[in-house]
Scaffold this motif. Structure first.
Motif, PDB file in Angstrom:
ATOM      1  N   THR A  32       0.688  -1.722   0.065  1.00 46.55           N
ATOM      2  CA  THR A  32       0.206  -0.190   0.143  1.00 46.55           C
ATOM      3  C   THR A  32       1.223   1.406   0.167  1.00 46.55           C
ATOM      4  OG1 THR A  32       0.383   0.050   2.608  1.00 46.55           O
ATOM      5  CG2 THR A  32      -2.323  -1.311   1.446  1.00 46.55           C
ATOM      6  N   GLN A  33       2.451   1.077   0.399  1.00 49.56           N
ATOM      7  CA  GLN A  33       2.951   2.340   1.160  1.00 49.56           C
ATOM      8  C   GLN A  33       3.220   2.684  -0.754  1.00 49.56           C
ATOM      9  OE1 GLN A  33       3.928   4.357   3.327  1.00 49.56           O
ATOM     10  NE2 GLN A  33       4.528   5.629   1.414  1.00 49.56           N
ATOM     11  N   ALA A  34       3.875   1.575  -1.920  1.00 52.37           N
ATOM     12  CA  ALA A  34       3.886   2.151  -2.816  1.00 52.37           C
ATOM     13  C   ALA A  34       3.160   2.515  -3.834  1.00 52.37           C
ATOM     14  CB  ALA A  34       4.778   0.408  -3.184  1.00 52.37           C
ATOM     15  N   HIS A  35       1.751   2.497  -3.273  1.00 52.61           N
ATOM     16  CA  HIS A  35       0.665   2.991  -4.013  1.00 52.61           C
ATOM     17  C   HIS A  35       0.355   4.248  -3.464  1.00 52.61           C
ATOM     18  CE1 HIS A  35       0.084   0.045  -7.070  1.00 52.61           C
ATOM     19  NE2 HIS A  35      -0.292  -1.051  -6.262  1.00 52.61           N
ATOM     20  N   ILE A  36       0.469   5.164  -1.980  1.00 57.68           N
ATOM     21  CA  ILE A  36       0.207   5.744  -1.944  1.00 57.68           C
ATOM     22  C   ILE A  36       1.587   7.123  -2.360  1.00 57.68           C
ATOM     23  CG2 ILE A  36       0.901   7.822   0.760  1.00 57.68           C
ATOM     24  CD1 ILE A  36      -0.767   4.510   1.839  1.00 57.68           C
ATOM     25  N   ASP A  37       2.497   6.806  -2.281  1.00 61.42           N
ATOM     26  CA  ASP A  37       2.991   7.317  -2.511  1.00 61.42           C
ATOM     27  C   ASP A  37       3.188   7.454  -4.165  1.00 61.42           C
ATOM     28  OD1 ASP A  37       4.667   6.614  -0.457  1.00 61.42           O
ATOM     29  OD2 ASP A  37       6.688   5.342  -1.877  1.00 61.42           O
ATOM     30  N   SER A  38       2.279   6.543  -4.977  1.00 67.12           N
ATOM     31  CA  SER A  38       2.236   7.052  -6.489  1.00 67.12           C
ATOM     32  C   SER A  38       1.096   8.645  -6.207  1.00 67.12           C
ATOM     33  CB  SER A  38       2.050   5.902  -6.779  1.00 67.12           C
ATOM     34  OG  SER A  38       2.811   5.395  -7.456  1.00 67.12           O
ATOM     35  N   PHE A  39      -0.288   7.774  -5.473  1.00 67.57           N
ATOM     36  CA  PHE A  39      -0.800   8.879  -5.724  1.00 67.57           C
ATOM     37  C   PHE A  39      -0.781  10.342  -5.054  1.00 67.57           C
ATOM     38  CE2 PHE A  39      -3.576  11.309  -1.953  1.00 67.57           C
ATOM     39  CZ  PHE A  39      -4.281  11.414  -2.412  1.00 67.57           C
ATOM     40  N   PHE A  40       0.722  10.714  -4.018  1.00 67.26           N
ATOM     41  CA  PHE A  40       1.206  11.908  -4.292  1.00 67.26           C
ATOM     42  C   PHE A  40       1.589  12.216  -4.885  1.00 67.26           C
ATOM     43  CE2 PHE A  40       0.859  10.367   0.577  1.00 67.26           C
ATOM     44  CZ  PHE A  40       0.019  11.139   0.899  1.00 67.26           C
ATOM     45  N   LYS A  41       2.400  11.997  -6.057  1.00 67.27           N
ATOM     46  CA  LYS A  41       2.690  12.242  -6.976  1.00 67.27           C
ATOM     47  C   LYS A  41       2.328  12.375  -8.135  1.00 67.27           C
ATOM     48  CE  LYS A  41       5.869   9.899 -10.826  1.00 67.27           C
ATOM     49  NZ  LYS A  41       7.089   9.170 -11.345  1.00 67.27           N
ATOM     50  N   ASP A  42       1.007  11.637  -8.139  1.00 63.96           N
ATOM     51  CA  ASP A  42       0.024  12.401  -9.291  1.00 63.96           C
ATOM     52  C   ASP A  42      -0.723  12.920  -8.866  1.00 63.96           C
ATOM     53  OD1 ASP A  42       0.671   9.959 -10.658  1.00 63.96           O
ATOM     54  OD2 ASP A  42      -1.632   9.199 -10.284  1.00 63.96           O
ATOM     55  N   MET A  43      -0.802  13.586  -7.056  1.00 65.20           N
ATOM     56  CA  MET A  43      -1.842  14.833  -7.150  1.00 65.20           C
ATOM     57  C   MET A  43      -0.512  16.031  -7.128  1.00 65.20           C
ATOM     58  SD  MET A  43      -4.919  14.044  -5.991  1.00 65.20           S
ATOM     59  CE  MET A  43      -4.174  12.737  -7.433  1.00 65.20           C
ATOM     60  N   GLU A  44       0.750  15.156  -7.534  1.00 68.19           N
ATOM     61  CA  GLU A  44       1.689  17.133  -7.686  1.00 68.19           C
ATOM     62  C   GLU A  44       1.441  16.778  -8.806  1.00 68.19           C
ATOM     63  OE1 GLU A  44       6.154  17.448  -7.770  1.00 68.19           O
ATOM     64  OE2 GLU A  44       5.428  16.092  -6.724  1.00 68.19           O
TER      65      GLU A  44
END
Length: 556
Positions: free
Chosen positions: A176-188
């Protein structure tokens, strides 16, 4: 100011600096001087005071001397001292299905809960639209002077995350942490401002257990084979929010699991863990056995913990109205006696050509097709949030062209260097654009109509540019207007000053080469500009630079 007259004895050469102010700011300060300081002065005096306050905020030391040029008597017949009604925002509230005037529980403060991502895959484009909608909503409230506390949950513990992590052969937390990191990247990439708080479901399990224990103690929940269920028949208001009669719900509409319930329409609060989950340590010991929380439980408890039993806004998606939001209300109201949110705002979903496209179309795929984060953001917010968006290549290309129209207008304004031929009605023009634009936004974030006003203004600007009736000072005022709107749109290019300067230098060099007959060098510069995304159209009198992607578009 619209009603401003220059005294005949005014000597322009003695002026060190000229500062412009709109009528609203001058009016507001004039009223404040009368109300708070007991000074009965006129609009010009209010303008002087407003400018002095603004200048003082930028000074580290020194003294400002002001002269109030008029008194208030001559304005008694105007609306200057009328009781003013504050500018109001209206939102369409799903709870009641009607537009309502927005009035937060605490003046100038807004508490907002946003249904966030589930950390099992890369966000698809429909989810991205929801997140951009949250961002537009928050930024516009802040534009109006509200202090916004935005809480967005992250679901890192549910059926989807558990099953996906097992299929990937990974432990739940790193998966889940890997996908959370991807989420924050997408938001940026999408220019989404970070929320005030991102609580994760896995971090507040104890609060969820205590909540559900209370629900069971009050008779709203029951245990069945080591799982805990909410008894919707005990909550008489169930279905009123979504307009659904729970007695007519077909079995399987609410949930599809393999657990036995007293009523198949009841929803799960905590579900017993499977053997595979026990082996992975994905369980929590409770009085019901080894369980993990359901999604509805997670959102209801996190919203209550971080925003209180009642907050101003719940923001989500229309496909979450039932059963998710209905279940949140049932849980919260059973314990607190109140609905958790005062206003429920839901954006519409995407309309896809196929289920395969819906599941597979992610932000990264659009980026791989050559679209920028700015273009995708503009595509996602340019249609009213309550209207569905049909995804086609034609529609996203149309958004790109519309954004290029704005970019080209800004580029043309930045290149103006002459100081003569002032646009006399510039202040009135800008005031009208800002007022009309925000008036549409105040009407349930009517972004489509608001952008129509902006496109009309751009056509007007190009007409004035073609007639050479906008000087450098006028251009800066218009650029400031765009920057004001961008406080909540967030669509203008960032860090483009260096590139614009480089483009201007190349254009000036090319003009000089053409005048001197150095056509080979002029052609080389043209090729360099095209590589930078700019195309130059040579007219009889001058060169006009344009974005290469809109070379066929008319400037007006």
């Amino acid at each position: 100011m619209k009603e401003s007259y220059q005294p005949e004895l005014f000597e322009k050469k003695r002026l060190d600096k000229r500062i412009y102010i709109n009528d609203d700011n001058a009016f507001e300060m004039t009223r404040k001087l009368a109300l708070e300081e007991g000074l009965f002065v006129g609009m010009s005096s209010g303008a002087v005071m407003a400018i002095a306050v603004s200048e003082a905020e930028q000074m580290k030391n020194g003294t400002i001397v002001m002269i109030f040029p008029d008194s208030g008597e001559r304005y008694l017949s105007t609306n200057l001292f009328d009781i003013q009604q504050a500018q109001q925002i209206h939102f369409y509230n799903t709870d009641g299905n009607k537009k309502q005037t927005f009035s937060p529980m605490i003046a100038k403060k807004v508490s907002m809960y946003c249904c966030g991502p589930t950390a099992y895959s890369r966000a698809n484009i429909s989810e991205c639209r929801r997140f951009v909608f949250y961002d537009l909503l928050r930024r516009y409230l802040e534009f109006h002077g509200y202090q916004v506390t935005q809480v967005m949950n992250i679901t890192d513990l549910d059926d989807k995350t558990v099953h996906a992590s097992m299929e990937a052969g990974q432990d739940l937390q790193p998966f889940t942490q890997a996908h959370i990191d991807s989420f924050f990247k997408d938001m940026e990439i999408l220019g989404v401002k970070p929320a005030s708080k991102y609580p994760r479901a896995s971090e507040d399990i104890r609060d969820m257990i205590e909540w559900c224990e209370k629900l069971q103690d009050k008779g709203f929940a029951y245990e069945k084979l080591h799982s805990l269920y909410y008894n919707i028949s005990r909550f008489k208001e169930y279905g009123q929010y979504s307009g659904i009669d729970w007695r007519n719900i077909q079995t399987g509409t609410v949930e599809t699991d393999n657990y036995e319930k007293e009523n198949p329409r009841d929803f799960t609060l905590f579900k017993r863990c499977r053997l595979s989950e026990l082996k992975k340590g994905i369980y929590y010991k409770t009085r019901w056995g080894n369980v993990r929380p359901g999604w509805h439980t997670e959102c209801a408890v996190l919203a209550n913990k971080y925003l209180g039993s009642t907050f101003d806004i719940y923001a989500g998606n229309t496909n979450l109205i039932f059963p998710h939001q209905e279940n949140m209300i049932a849980m919260s109201q059973a314990l607190t006696g109140k609905k958790p949110a005062k206003y429920w705002l839901n954006c519409a979903d995407f309309v896809f050509l196929s289920k395969t496209q819906e599941a597979e179309l992610t932000l990264q795929q659009l980026l791989d097709k050559g679209y920028t984060g700015r273009e995708i953001r503009f595509f996602l917010l340019s249609r009213h949030y309550r209207k569905p968006v049909k995804y086609t290549e034609e529609n996203i290309l149309h958004a790109r062209k519309s954004l290029n129209r704005i970019d080209n207008c800004l580029l043309a304004l930045k290149r103006i260097t002459h100081t003569e031929n002032a646009y006399k009605e510039i202040d009135s023009f800008i005031d009208n654009v800002l007022n009309d634009f925000t008036q549409e936004m105040d009407n349930d974030l009517n972004i489509s109509s608001a952008l129509g006003i902006l496109y009309k203004a751009i056509r007007h600007i190009h007409i004035k540019l073609s007639a050479d009736l906008i000087n450098q000072s006028d251009a800066q005022k218009i650029l400031d207007m765009f920057n004001t709107l961008d406080l909540f749109l967030n669509i203008l290019p960032k860090n483009a000053a260096h590139k614009d300067k480089q483009i201007n230098m190349l254009i000036q060099e090319r003009e000089a080469c053409r005048k001197n007959g150095e056509f080979q060098r002029a052609d080389q510069i043209r090729d360099q500009l095209i590589a930078m995304g700019v195309q130059v159209q040579d007219l009889a009198c001058k060169s006009i630079s344009r974005g290469v992607k809109t070379v066929l578009d008319k400037l007006t």
